[in-house]
Design an enzyme around this catalytic site. Structure first.
Site, PDB file in Angstrom:
ATOM      1  N   HIS A   1      31.354  -1.881  -9.601  1.00 10.86           N
ATOM      2  CA  HIS A   1      32.560  -1.864 -10.429  1.00 10.86           C
ATOM      3  C   HIS A   1      33.564  -0.860  -9.875  1.00 10.86           C
ATOM      4  O   HIS A   1      33.315   0.344  -9.830  1.00 10.86           O
ATOM      5  CB  HIS A   1      32.197  -1.497 -11.871  1.00 10.86           C
TER       6      HIS A   1
ATOM      7  N   ASP B   1      32.587  -2.469 -20.911  1.00  5.92           N
ATOM      8  CA  ASP B   1      32.726  -1.264 -20.099  1.00  5.92           C
ATOM      9  C   ASP B   1      32.966  -0.064 -20.999  1.00  5.92           C
ATOM     10  O   ASP B   1      33.981   0.020 -21.687  1.00  5.92           O
ATOM     11  CB  ASP B   1      33.910  -1.438 -19.140  1.00  5.92           C
TER      12      ASP B   1
ATOM     13  N   SER C   1      29.335   1.565 -11.949  1.00  7.26           N
ATOM     14  CA  SER C   1      30.668   2.157 -11.894  1.00  7.26           C
ATOM     15  C   SER C   1      30.775   3.175 -10.766  1.00  7.26           C
ATOM     16  O   SER C   1      30.179   4.254 -10.820  1.00  7.26           O
ATOM     17  CB  SER C   1      30.996   2.841 -13.221  1.00  7.26           C
TER      18      SER C   1
ATOM     19  N   ASP D   1      36.979   0.801 -10.457  1.00  8.14           N
ATOM     20  CA  ASP D   1      38.045   1.123 -11.409  1.00  8.14           C
ATOM     21  C   ASP D   1      39.263   1.643 -10.661  1.00  8.14           C
ATOM     22  O   ASP D   1      39.333   2.823 -10.299  1.00  8.14           O
ATOM     23  CB  ASP D   1      37.573   2.183 -12.406  1.00  8.14           C
TER      24      ASP D   1
ATOM     25  N   MET E   1      43.266  -1.197 -13.433  1.00  4.45           N
ATOM     26  CA  MET E   1      43.853  -0.477 -14.561  1.00  4.45           C
ATOM     27  C   MET E   1      45.199   0.083 -14.101  1.00  4.45           C
ATOM     28  O   MET E   1      45.391   1.292 -13.966  1.00  4.45           O
ATOM     29  CB  MET E   1      42.906   0.615 -15.050  1.00  4.45           C
TER      30      MET E   1
ATOM     31  N   MET F   1      42.830   2.925 -10.679  1.00  2.00           N
ATOM     32  CA  MET F   1      43.731   3.551 -11.657  1.00  2.00           C
ATOM     33  C   MET F   1      44.985   4.071 -10.970  1.00  2.00           C
ATOM     34  O   MET F   1      44.905   4.651  -9.887  1.00  2.00           O
ATOM     35  CB  MET F   1      43.029   4.711 -12.362  1.00  2.00           C
TER      36      MET F   1
ATOM     37  N   MET G   1      36.951  -3.128 -23.172  1.00  2.00           N
ATOM     38  CA  MET G   1      36.791  -1.683 -23.033  1.00  2.00           C
ATOM     39  C   MET G   1      36.237  -1.135 -24.341  1.00  2.00           C
ATOM     40  O   MET G   1      36.848  -1.298 -25.397  1.00  2.00           O
ATOM     41  CB  MET G   1      38.126  -1.021 -22.709  1.00  2.00           C
TER      42      MET G   1
ATOM     43  N   HIS H   1      38.432  -3.902 -11.056  1.00  2.00           N
ATOM     44  CA  HIS H   1      39.062  -3.724 -12.365  1.00  2.00           C
ATOM     45  C   HIS H   1      40.381  -2.972 -12.168  1.00  2.00           C
ATOM     46  O   HIS H   1      40.394  -1.765 -11.905  1.00  2.00           O
ATOM     47  CB  HIS H   1      38.112  -2.931 -13.270  1.00  2.00           C
TER      48      HIS H   1
END
Length: 214
Positions: free
Chosen positions: A31, A171, A6, A33, A66, A35, A135, A64
């Site tokens: 990974h 995750d 991550s 993320d 989000m 956002m 999640m 990913h």
């Protein structure tokens, strides 16, 4: 079992020093993320930083999203040739169309579920996806503990997948206390944040986690 490191858990100012030294035999995926401050309360980074990470390593990106309305964002990541692009089932009214678009660009498709979303909500998209990302913490905040019903949800997802060639990724709250049980319950990929970056060398920590699953 694959380990997806991550990036959210790292010191972003040190990526240029650390990421080039990551060993692909220990860390399988990076990974990312993404956002937007809307679907989740935090704003992290987007395609610009993802592109920088891509330039630092040969390890594939695990993108990913989000974000609300991922169909408005996904095209920014095609040029990065990621291992997978994952969007949340809660964020779009057009999951099948979006999955088909992502696949048309030669990229694997993942669909993610928040802890409060039923596994059964994925039933109609299974023919179009390559990966399910569960999640096991509420998304948007780094360093949370694995949720209490996480293992049961993993078992339900494996039942839903059945014999389909769909990978199961988890995750949130993954560490040396639960990775063996995750492996036992059929998890293929784990996203690890604090378990890699809190102390010590992330590559050594990844190797140690992998050794527990053999």
């Amino acid at each position: 079992m694959k380990i997806s490191a991550s990036i959210l858990a790292t010191k972003l100012t040190e990526l240029g020093k650390t990421v080039p030294h990551y060993d692909s035999s220990a860390i399988d995926l990076m990974h990312m993320d993404v956002m937007d401050g809307n679907f989740v309360p935090q704003i992290s980074f987007g395609e610009a930083l993802s592109k920088e990470v891509k330039a630092l390593t040969s390890i594939p990106l695990d993108v990913h999203l989000m974000v609300s309305k991922p169909e408005n964002h996904v095209s920014k990541y095609y040029e990065l040739s990621p291992y997978c692009i994952t969007f949340h089932i809660e964020t779009t009214d057009f999951p099948v169309r979006l999955a088909q678009e992502i696949k048309s660009h030669g990229t694997k498709v993942g669909v993610s579920l928040n802890p409060g979303t039923l596994v059964s909500s994925l039933e109609n998209v299974l023919p179009y996806i390559d990966l399910i990302l569960l999640m096991t913490v509420e998304p948007g905040f780094y360093g949370q503990k694995f949720i209490l019903n996480g293992m049961e949800k993993i078992k339900k997802a494996k039942e839903l997948i059945g014999s389909r060639p769909i990978e199961l990724e988890v995750d949130g709250g993954v560490n040396d206390t639960n990775i063996q049980e995750l492996k036992k319950n059929g998890v293929d990929i784990v996203v690890v944040g604090a378990g890699l970056y809190k102390t010590g060398n992330p590559v050594d920590n990844a190797r140690n986690l992998k050794s527990l699953t053999k």
